[in-house]
Design an enzyme around this catalytic site. Structure first.
Site, mmCIF file in Angstrom:
data_model
loop_
_atom_site.group_PDB
_atom_site.id
_atom_site.type_symbol
_atom_site.label_atom_id
_atom_site.label_comp_id
_atom_site.label_asym_id
_atom_site.label_seq_id
_atom_site.Cartn_x
_atom_site.Cartn_y
_atom_site.Cartn_z
ATOM 1 N N GLY A 132 0.832 -1.204 0.000
ATOM 2 C CA GLY A 132 0.000 0.000 0.000
ATOM 3 C C GLY A 132 0.858 1.242 0.000
ATOM 4 O O GLY A 132 1.139 1.813 1.061
ATOM 5 N N TYR A 133 1.297 1.641 -1.145
ATOM 6 C CA TYR A 133 2.195 2.801 -1.245
ATOM 7 C C TYR A 133 1.524 3.943 -2.012
ATOM 8 O O TYR A 133 1.131 4.943 -1.454
ATOM 9 C CB TYR A 133 3.494 2.387 -1.955
ATOM 10 C CG TYR A 133 4.602 1.939 -1.037
ATOM 11 C CD1 TYR A 133 4.346 1.159 0.083
ATOM 12 C CD2 TYR A 133 5.930 2.291 -1.289
ATOM 13 C CE1 TYR A 133 5.375 0.749 0.922
ATOM 14 C CE2 TYR A 133 6.968 1.884 -0.454
ATOM 15 C CZ TYR A 133 6.681 1.114 0.647
ATOM 16 O OH TYR A 133 7.707 0.710 1.461
ATOM 17 N N SER A 134 1.411 3.780 -3.349
ATOM 18 C CA SER A 134 0.926 4.870 -4.197
ATOM 19 C C SER A 134 -0.512 5.240 -3.862
ATOM 20 O O SER A 134 -1.299 4.402 -3.417
ATOM 21 C CB SER A 134 0.991 4.462 -5.670
ATOM 22 O OG SER A 134 2.313 4.276 -6.072
ATOM 23 N N GLU A 248 12.530 -3.599 -3.685
ATOM 24 C CA GLU A 248 11.621 -3.731 -4.826
ATOM 25 C C GLU A 248 12.378 -3.521 -6.128
ATOM 26 O O GLU A 248 12.253 -4.286 -7.065
ATOM 27 C CB GLU A 248 10.480 -2.714 -4.719
ATOM 28 C CG GLU A 248 9.569 -2.753 -5.949
ATOM 29 C CD GLU A 248 8.377 -1.808 -5.860
ATOM 30 O OE1 GLU A 248 8.326 -0.990 -4.932
ATOM 31 O OE2 GLU A 248 7.508 -1.898 -6.740
ATOM 32 N N SER A 378 9.649 5.601 -11.202
ATOM 33 C CA SER A 378 9.694 5.669 -12.672
ATOM 34 C C SER A 378 11.135 5.840 -13.155
ATOM 35 O O SER A 378 12.031 6.171 -12.383
ATOM 36 C CB SER A 378 8.850 6.847 -13.155
ATOM 37 O OG SER A 378 9.475 8.063 -12.770
#
Lengths: 400, 363
Positions: A132-134, A248, A378
């Protein structure tokens, strides 16, 4: 240079080989890892047995400490296990975000009680984790996240929305960055673990351009988290969250696993485009771009080996991690573009018997792979990180 | 950076401190301005030889240290940082490799000790035109006499012994030793943009002694030379990048250092990424040579191609990011740009090695 083992490892290799022979069901030999599928399907008895055997042995996470159920092996022994699995045509049935990201982070930052509670479930593949990040307003600028977490005395109360939560529809638990102080940005974020099986959690899969739904929107409406599930100090979650991102990124750059390497481009090109009298791919322009991509991939693999050899003795991913993600994802995206190009219009087949399985997978891998330079930081964010952290150039975002 | 042995670390540190103290880029500039006939500073070369660098891949019984190619690569990398011109690559690596791999006991005894101590210079004469094409050989040997032409021979002017590819009486390609002062050798100094020593050489019935190993030996020697020059390029490209990065951190425009502009930051990050990838390929190629791995040809072509692309990019960006000052002869940027193209072309450019890599893979 990497240590490819010596005499000491021979005995261990024999042991690993014997154990795999005794435990790996023959019917699964050279079968794809069911974990790699986008849709959840009921596992076969053989698949369940293999997962249980590996889970009990701890070899799905060979280097994790044995006291929490991990393999307790040295990196050299872990490589032997990997090689022997490959030799036997066996996959590693233990994986997911618990293995790739959350486990290593909890081992580093968790309390003893937290490790005892959460690591064994990951080792055995029994508890599936999501990230649960973005949030809709917090993508590249992750620290802008708004999901509120209030201290209610004996528990935390959570309200807000997460997005791009991979695999949330199958997850049992969520490791989540939440806002515990609204007066500060980075210093107001905490790292909490939330049970996904409760009334205050709603999950909606998001359909992507390739037709699959690997990501979800996750809504928390008066959801609860137990106090013991705060990892690290209150308002100290940003450091832990960033550390997890390093895991990650090293995982995302670790290979073509997620989108499948398939057979070599030159093999495909020989079939679809043909060869000249000297045995070269007939389209010389295409050929040189295939070579370039092969070389890029090889150089990336060599760099991964080099980073591993250099990091030996250190724990956790090195600063080179951020380079690896950009290098791997851009090379694999180019590879996917080349695959579709090699197949021509056949490489655009969406459904139907006019197209082979390989062709239909090519178009979906090409589209799905576009996400790799967006998620996990990104391409542009990675370049910012390299500029600031490694090259020492001024930081304009103050975010990382 | 590869994981190094203690010996290798010492060797690299020694090379680093000598290069920084005794051979900064200003030394190269001085050599160029002096119009040195050989294309390098003889006094500096003597110092290098005294430190044993010319004998790193030569067996101890012939006066070398037998430390291997990765070790020699570390020295070449440091030399490359400041564009130090010397016959180390042509003599201590290429010619020495030919003798070690293909020489008889007598040939080794005659030349290797002198090459190791720097009192003789060797050079490799393979190409016959402006594009690297080692399989195209017109030069030939009849009755022990070599006739033909060789082009762009690195350190050809300085060479006491030339290792020359030629067709024997059986029509097969092999390598031959020819003395530089043979009456049948006519050398013409080439003045190239990078100011290094190069020559066109005509052989008119020069006395030639065969090395054993034929075309296989030629490929092995070339692969060693390619890996060696790639190591030198790695040093040059890294220095070109670091010099540029320093400029980004100090040059102020619009009231801020230009390194704060994201358009430049991302190009810097791209260069850094490419340099890291290229380093892996170069070190892997050198290590493969030391291990006598069957993968040497493909790993060397990978390294030469990736290193060539990377040095090409970094040298162009060095000039561009320095702006007007980078266009002036007073600045070092031009030296790196010129050296990049000469080094890219030497022993096969990127196109050559991409094609070779694919042919090895069977496509």
């Amino acid at each position: 240079m990497a240590d490819f083992g010596g005499g000491d490892l021979d005995a261990f290799r024999a042991e690993a080989r014997a154990w795999i022979e005794a435990n790996f069901p023959a019917e699964l030999k050279n079968k794809p890892n069911p974990m790699m599928r986008e849709e959840a399907v009921e596992p076969s008895p053989a698949q369940q047995a293999w997962k249980k055997a590996m889970g009990d042995k701890g070899w799905g996470v060979p280097t994790w400490p044995a006291q929490y159920g991990g393999g307790g092996l040295s990196p050299a022994e872990a490589r032997v296990v990997q090689q022997e699995l490959g030799r036997a045509g066996a996959y590693n049935p233990i994986g997911g975000m618990g293995v790739m990201m959350f486990g290593p982070t909890l081992l580093e930052y968790g309390t003893e009680a937290q490790k005892q509670e959460h690591i064994p479930g990951i080792v055995k593949g029994e508890v599936w984790w999501c990230q649960g990040y973005s949030e809709p307003g917090a993508g590249s600028d992750l620290a802008a996240l708004q999901t509120r977490c209030e201290d209610k005395g004996d528990h935390f109360l959570i309200n807000g929305q997460k997005i791009w939560t991979s695999g949330a529809q199958y997850a049992d638990m969520c490791f989540c960055l939440v806002r515990t102080d609204t007066t500060k940005k980075h210093e107001g974020i905490s790292f909490v673990l939330i049970d996904m099986h409760q009334p205050g959690v709603e999950v909606r899969p998001i359909k992507l351009i390739n037709g699959t739904s690997p990501f979800c929107e996750t809504f928390f409406t008066d959801a609860r988290a137990e106090k013991k599930n705060l990892v690290g100090p209150l308002n100290g979650g940003w450091t832990i969250g960033k550390r997890l991102l390093q895991h990650e990124r090293s995982g995302l750059s670790g290979g073509g696993g997620m989108f499948g390497m398939g057979r070599s481009l030159d093999n495909m090109a020989k079939e679809y485009v043909g060869v000249d009298e000297a045995g070269r791919i007939a389209d010389s322009d295409l050929r040189s771009r295939i070579i370039q991509n092969d070389m890029d991939w090889r150089a990336f693999q060599q760099t991964a080996m080099r980073a591993m050899a250099e990091a030996k003795g250190n724990s956790g991913p090195s600063a080179a991690t951020s380079i690896m993600k950009n290098a791997a994802t851009s090379t694999l995206q180019t590879r996917a573009e080349l695959t579709v190009e090699i197949m021509g219009a056949q490489g655009l087949g969406w459904t139907g018997d006019e197209f082979s399985k390989e062709e239909k997978e090519a178009v979906r891998s090409w589209l799905g792979g576009k996400a790799t330079t967006i998620y996990g930081g990104s391409q542009e964010v990675q370049s910012n990180i390299i500029s600031k952290r490694i090259l020492g150039l001024p930081d304009l975002t103050q975010n990382h | 950076m590869a994981v190094l042995s203690e010996e290798q670390s010492m060797l690299r540190d020694a090379a680093k401190s000598w290069v920084q103290e005794k051979s900064p880029v200003s030394a190269f500039r001085k050599m160029r301005d002096s119009g040195a006939e050989l294309g390098y500073d003889v006094a500096a070369w003597n110092e290098m030889a005294e430190m044993g660098w010319a004998g790193v891949i030569i067996p101890e019984e012939y006066g070398g240290s037998n430390f291997g190619y990765l070790s020699l690569g570390l020295i070449l990398e440091e030399l490359g940082r400041t564009l130090t011109a010397s016959p180390l690559l042509a003599s201590g690596l290429a010619a020495a490799s030919a003798l070690v791999l293909g020489g008889s006991d007598a040939q080794k005894s005659e030349w290797l000790p002198k090459i190791a101590e720097g009192t003789a210079v060797g050079a490799l004469a393979v190409d016959e035109g402006p594009h690297h094409n080692p399989s195209k050989v017109e030069a030939s040997v009849k009755g022990g006499k070599l006739t033909g032409k060789k082009a762009f021979v690195l350190e050809g002017m300085a060479a006491d012994v030339l290792v020359v590819s030629a067709k024997g009486e059986d029509g097969k390609v092999g390598l031959y030793l020819v003395k530089g002062d043979d009456a049948g050798v006519k050398r013409t100094r080439l003045h190239l943009a990078d100011s290094r020593g190069a020559a066109n050489i005509e052989f008119n019935g020069a006395a030639a002694e065969a090395l054993s190993g034929g075309a296989d030996l030629l490929e092995k020697v070339l692969d060693r030379a390619r890996a060696g020059i790639a190591a030198e390029m790695l040093g040059s490209a890294n220095q070109a990048f670091e010099t540029t990065l320093e400029y980004l951190k100090t040059r102020v425009q619009f009231g801020q250092v230009i390194g704060s502009f994201q358009a430049l930051q991302h190009r810097a990050a791209k260069m850094f990424t490419d340099l890291e990838l290229a380093r892996s390929t170069v070190e892997a190629a050198l290590a493969a040579i030391d291990a006598d791995s069957p993968d040497v040809p493909e790993l060397v072509s990978l390294a030469k191609a990736k290193m060539g692309d990377t040095f090409h990019l970094v040298s162009n960006e060095m000039v561009q990011m320095h702006g007007g000052i980078g266009m002036t002869d007073a600045h070092d940027a031009g030296f790196y740009l010129k050296r990049a193209r000469a080094a890219e072309a030497a022993f096969g450019n990127q196109a050559f090695h991409r094609d070779r890599y694919a042919r090895i893979q069977g496509y």
